[in-house]
Design an enzyme around this catalytic site. Sequence first.
Site, PDB file in Angstrom:
ATOM      1  CB  SER A 150      76.651 -51.092   0.816  1.00 43.43           C
ATOM      2  OG  SER A 150      76.006 -51.412   2.023  1.00 43.43           O
ATOM      3  CG  ASP A 243      75.134 -44.465   5.106  1.00 42.65           C
ATOM      4  OD1 ASP A 243      74.908 -45.359   5.949  1.00 42.65           O
ATOM      5  OD2 ASP A 243      75.793 -44.656   4.063  1.00 42.65           O
ATOM      6  CG  HIS A 273      73.509 -47.190   2.579  1.00 49.63           C
ATOM      7  ND1 HIS A 273      74.821 -47.173   2.991  1.00 49.63           N
ATOM      8  CD2 HIS A 273      73.284 -48.456   2.109  1.00 49.63           C
ATOM      9  CE1 HIS A 273      75.358 -48.353   2.783  1.00 49.63           C
ATOM     10  NE2 HIS A 273      74.457 -49.145   2.244  1.00 49.63           N
TER      11      HIS A 273
END
Length: 300
Positions: A150, A243, A273
């Site tokens: 991320s 995502d 995600h």
Amino acid sequence: MIDLLDRAVPLYLRLSRANRPYATAEGARQRLQDAILRPRSYGPPRWLRRDVHLEVTHDRHWPVYTLTPATGAAPTGGVVYVHGGGWVNQISPHHWKLAADIAAEAGVTVTVPIYPLLPYGSAAQVGQWVVELVRRSFDTRGPTCLAGDSAGGQIALSATLQLRDAGIVLPRTVLISPALDLTWSNPRIPVVQPSDPWLGRPGGHFFADAWRGELPMTDPVVSPLFGDFTGLGPLSVFSGTRDILNPDAHLLVAKARSAGVQVDFHEASGQVHVYPLVPTRAGREAAQAVVEGLRTACRR
């Protein structure tokens, strides 16, 4: 095939309102204020696997953990793992588990920097620190890979570009649901948004605007998708289709391959995600692929 837990994760995220800091700019502002008033713990959980040895040092007052396998042959090679969390959330037990699994099962020394978050850190500051940590790992442990998820994926890829510019080509960079273009301008984001139970563009843009510091949003130190990928070492990219960062992952893969970069793209249909950090079947399989890729690349 998606199992029952795979189906339950998106429902849990929606019911727990995991997207609250991302759905609106106001939600992001409140999350940042909460992070300032109530800093979260960053230490590894006590239940972390026992076949990994932990040490911590401090560099400019920032903690740096190293995880090494406590059994078997002496570790060779290193991995610097940069945790995600929207540049505002502290490292979580899920990150620690993956870092420990990499150390124990890949047989490498894993460096985990506890980097300064918003409002104290910035893309340029943290990116340069990660570059320095990778250089030190090369000097002391040999071949070193970078990995991040991320927001940590953004930091990792930006650092990989800077290292390439300095003449250091990494044996592999592993990117788990990376943030790549902090302008959030991909036209496919609104198409994916209804299926994403976690992230949202308004809050993401708020955090990104704070994280960029004095740099333009399109500077590769902030948004690595705008960088030149020529001469990079191999990339491994993991992305779920639920995502909103998934469309940019496709752009990354295409651009990197066009530049002659070897890319292993792991796209999981129906997954959310950072799914390799989630304890589902798909997540466990992806986490094992992360470990295997790092074992092969960093122990040469």
